[in-house]
Design an enzyme around this catalytic site. Sequence first.
Site, PDB file in Angstrom:
ATOM      1  N   ASN A   1       0.848  -1.011  -0.035  1.00 32.76           N
ATOM      2  CA  ASN A   1       0.019  -0.181  -0.093  1.00 32.76           C
ATOM      3  C   ASN A   1       0.906   1.247   0.016  1.00 32.76           C
ATOM      4  OD1 ASN A   1      -2.564   1.340   0.524  1.00 32.76           O
ATOM      5  ND2 ASN A   1      -1.429   2.214   2.202  1.00 32.76           N
ATOM      6  N   GLU A   2       0.915   2.021  -1.072  1.00 38.23           N
ATOM      7  CA  GLU A   2       1.521   3.170  -1.215  1.00 38.23           C
ATOM      8  C   GLU A   2       2.762   3.298  -0.526  1.00 38.23           C
ATOM      9  OE1 GLU A   2      -1.065   6.295   0.680  1.00 38.23           O
ATOM     10  OE2 GLU A   2      -2.404   5.979  -0.532  1.00 38.23           O
ATOM     11  N   ASN A  58      -5.854   4.388  -4.312  1.00 34.82           N
ATOM     12  CA  ASN A  58      -6.319   5.057  -3.278  1.00 34.82           C
ATOM     13  C   ASN A  58      -6.657   6.439  -3.777  1.00 34.82           C
ATOM     14  OD1 ASN A  58      -5.839   2.749  -1.814  1.00 34.82           O
ATOM     15  ND2 ASN A  58      -3.885   3.604  -0.848  1.00 34.82           N
ATOM     16  N   TRP A 109     -12.618   4.882   2.890  1.00 34.53           N
ATOM     17  CA  TRP A 109     -11.592   5.007   3.823  1.00 34.53           C
ATOM     18  C   TRP A 109     -12.218   5.886   4.922  1.00 34.53           C
ATOM     19  CZ3 TRP A 109      -7.555   2.004   4.878  1.00 34.53           C
ATOM     20  CH2 TRP A 109      -6.780   2.656   5.762  1.00 34.53           C
ATOM     21  N   LYS A 158     -11.442  10.081   9.339  1.00 37.73           N
ATOM     22  CA  LYS A 158     -12.352   9.752   8.183  1.00 37.73           C
ATOM     23  C   LYS A 158     -13.118   8.484   8.196  1.00 37.73           C
ATOM     24  CE  LYS A 158      -8.714  11.141   4.999  1.00 37.73           C
ATOM     25  NZ  LYS A 158      -7.744  11.060   6.047  1.00 37.73           N
TER      26      LYS A 158
HETATM   27  C1  GCB Z   1      -3.918   6.703   2.539  1.00 42.49           C
HETATM   28  C2  GCB Z   1      -3.407   5.413   3.151  1.00 42.49           C
HETATM   29  C3  GCB Z   1      -4.067   5.420   4.323  1.00 42.49           C
HETATM   30  C4  GCB Z   1      -4.380   6.667   5.299  1.00 42.49           C
HETATM   31  C5  GCB Z   1      -5.255   7.654   4.337  1.00 42.49           C
HETATM   32  C6  GCB Z   1      -5.611   8.958   4.921  1.00 42.49           C
HETATM   33  O1  GCB Z   1      -3.842   6.697   1.318  1.00 42.49           O
HETATM   34  O2  GCB Z   1      -3.321   4.274   2.551  1.00 42.49           O
HETATM   35  O3  GCB Z   1      -3.146   4.544   5.412  1.00 42.49           O
HETATM   36  O4  GCB Z   1      -4.931   6.662   6.410  1.00 42.49           O
HETATM   37  O5  GCB Z   1      -4.557   7.572   3.119  1.00 42.49           O
HETATM   38  O6  GCB Z   1      -6.215   9.091   5.591  1.00 42.49           O
HETATM   39  O7  GCB Z   1      -4.884   9.719   4.568  1.00 42.49           O
END
Ligand code: GCB
Length: 909
Positions: free
Chosen positions: A462-463, A535, A622, A643
């Site tokens: 992931n990222e 994402n 998310w 979030k």
């Molecule tokens: C993302 C990440 C995640 C973060 C989210 C955020 O892209 O993968 O781990 O929590 O953004 O809320 O910024």
Amino acid sequence: MTEGRGTGSRALRGAAAAALGVAVLVTAGPGLAQPAAADPAAPARPAASDARKVMELGTGWRFLFGDVPDSVRTPEFDDSRWEQVSLPHSWNRMGNYAPVRAEGSDVRQGTGWYRMRLGEVALPRGKRAILQFDGVGAIADLWVNGQHVGQHKGAFSRFRFDISDHLKPGQANIIVVRADNSKPEKGSSTEHVIPLGGDFFIHGGLYRGVSLIEVDAASIDLMDHGGPGIYVSTPSVTPEKAEVAVLTRLRNSGQKARKLAVVTRIADADGRTVASASGPARRLGPGETSELTTPLSLTNPRLWQGRSDPYLYSVTVELRDGARVIDSVTEPLGVRSFAWDADQGFILNGKPMRLHGASRHQDWQGKGWALTAEDHATDMAIMAEMGVNTVRHAHYQHAQEWSDLADRNGMVVKAELPFVHQSAFDESLPAPELVANARQQLLELIRQNYNHPSIMLWSVGNEIDIGAAIAALMKGGKGAPAKSRDMLVELNALAKQEDSTRPTLYADCCEGTPSPLARPGAQVLNDITDVVGLNRYFGWYYGQPQDLSRALTSLRSRYPDRPMAVTEYGAGGAFSQHTDNPLGGPVNANGRPHPEEFQAWVHEQNWKVLKQANFLSTSWIWNMFDFASTSREEGEAYDLNDKGLVSYDRKTRKDAFYFYKAQWSEEPVLHLTGRRYIDRAYPVLDVRAYSNAPRASLTVNGQAIGTVDCPDRICVWPGVRLRAGDNQIAASAERGGKALTDSLTWTAPDSANGLHVRAGHLTGQTTSAGLRFGSDNFFTGGKASELRMAGRTRIAPSNVTGTTDPELYASYRQGAFTYDLPLPDGRWTVTLHLFEPETDAAKAAARSMTVRANGKPVLTGFNPAKAGGGSLKAVTHRFDVTSSGGLKLDFSGGDGGAVVSAISVSPAR
Ligand code: GCB
């Protein structure tokens, strides 16, 4: 690409893997009674067999955080003054809804020590004692009776140690565990343990269970990367027949050779055997391991059909030595085929199925990661209530209890390796030790979770390049992009080698986005895994929500043959921060405020795009729940990522929750939004509800306002006027013959006192003189701007001078725009709060504003810098008007446009 139809047997591993032989096939067929529906509340797993004894070690632990003398490892050490704890346990707690860190927070990273007096363990001859840890954050070291038994690196997977040779007969046995969640950095103990970073906190401690397993020295393998030792797959599934393959791995830890036979049985949900097979006994030498695959079949199988019918069989493998059953393991079996398709999205049992989901982190307010089975069940119930049918495990391996719940509730799951954020602390290649650790954690993830029918994707990263991108951004755009591609390629290959039945996914942050983190020259990572995961935070971190559509289409043309999923999208939402109009101003995504209504708006807009993108296999919000992250001070919270659609304590659902519930749930839904925005800034507003009823009706203080259609499951009654003081708002609707109601109370200001609008801002403000301005509203056109949104967590204060309320001038609306103020008829005094935001003298001098009130000029050729004596100087302009059917204020001003920070309308004296 069609998956879920793999060979059914993992490749035999290692030279020592001598197949015991393929078992005899016995099939039970269609004549059997129909199995009963799976009960989502049924106990997690069938009881352990008699042959294997499992003792939970949940109580009797002593705990101390910090540095201790070496003697702590020895049996004699006096731990009587240590804290008594029971499992699950973690020392960390954080995350609260206040602008400062709560007193009870514990964000310590380092070593925590656990000691337990096991008492006498009378291990019968020929038996082994295995200590099982279900999850320890993040590095665990074990000593038994003063001897170091082993170490495990990785905060999320199960691991086991054979402690038989360390036990002392006839005396108490002392277990000592060191749990280490030191911050990963160069030279730290966790330097080579994934994840190196990420937007979540690695909680320390024995945060899942610990148990002692007594098992025959010859057993179904307990030492296979923490896996169950039996691995069930369904190489072919049709409505008429399912082929089931059960790979069993055996281990002989004893001193002498054994003759062992395996009996494999499939039972339906009522426990009736529907297929079984037994093989001839084979020899397994001392110290040997061995694998065999047993094919079975089911005629007219009842398929695992996601949430509509998550039917589960079970597979039991018995290990026999002669007539004696010496070990037995039972695992779930969900008979299904599935595919992730580039054009049709997700396909379950041959039929395309629209997936809609949310991600879930494993922490709770006040508990951190130390969750009970009930906590997991609560989370699952809330997700099911919202209508979710797919869950993303963010960002790591989740507890077995949770995945069992996912199986039983019919969720489609993306399980995840915690390879997050970065692959090195600088621009270097990943260290070989880090790659080795990631490989280990991936093997554990796959073997331990292989049998969950709910899991249909392995996420291998992931990222992983974003850490380097953030570092480069902080250095003013300088700094090389991450070099993580080779590591991802390697992990992807390993996942595919381990499991041919499930595709892989990588979740990318930036390709093709306007995010400042989209680095020129960054390695492309989206062409590595089977499924492209995106994402995407349009409308939150960058861009507008509707831009998501173009971004998806363009990536689809770049990766036409790859299934695509939106792995994240979302927005922060605070319970106590509100806006009258989500379009009123820019949001400070990394700081404050995060109005609840803005979050709901971002979701409404994103979902509009996602719903129509039929090629997408799924999307995951998310996030389902607010979760802890010590890098955050945002919305109304501290140490929290806000979030979530549901509060950190799971007690309060935000408006956005009900938006999705209305979209996805089969249950009738009618929810008035804004129930926490009680003390309204304006007496006139759009009343909104989320509902899956075709139309809904509204009354205010008992008076009918009207019935409206609810297109896109959003019902809006525009421009509803409230009376001064309390107002009873009640909505009603009908769905499927069921009457629905919802109601709330709002307090409104007296419209006779006028309207006070803070321009260009998402939230309102009360001035030093006590005059309350609502957030920007009633406008058309123009652009909202805020002075210096800078700072990850804080907004720099306004530096406009010449006023006692500089914050009122921190935002403004600019350009050509109109305000339609819904004022009662009468005579009003209007005060315009103005300033020149442009610090370039020529540009400031060129501004020439005109304002018309109900068509009549009230300000012509106005230059705020001249009037205020320079840029960033507050000026007010006041005039009286008579309104009839409202007041319309038109702002214009040539190229530079007009600028206004606030409009205050009070009764004329
Ligand atoms: C993302 C990440 C995640 C973060 C989210 C955020 O892209 O993968 O781990 O929590 O953004 O809320 O910024």
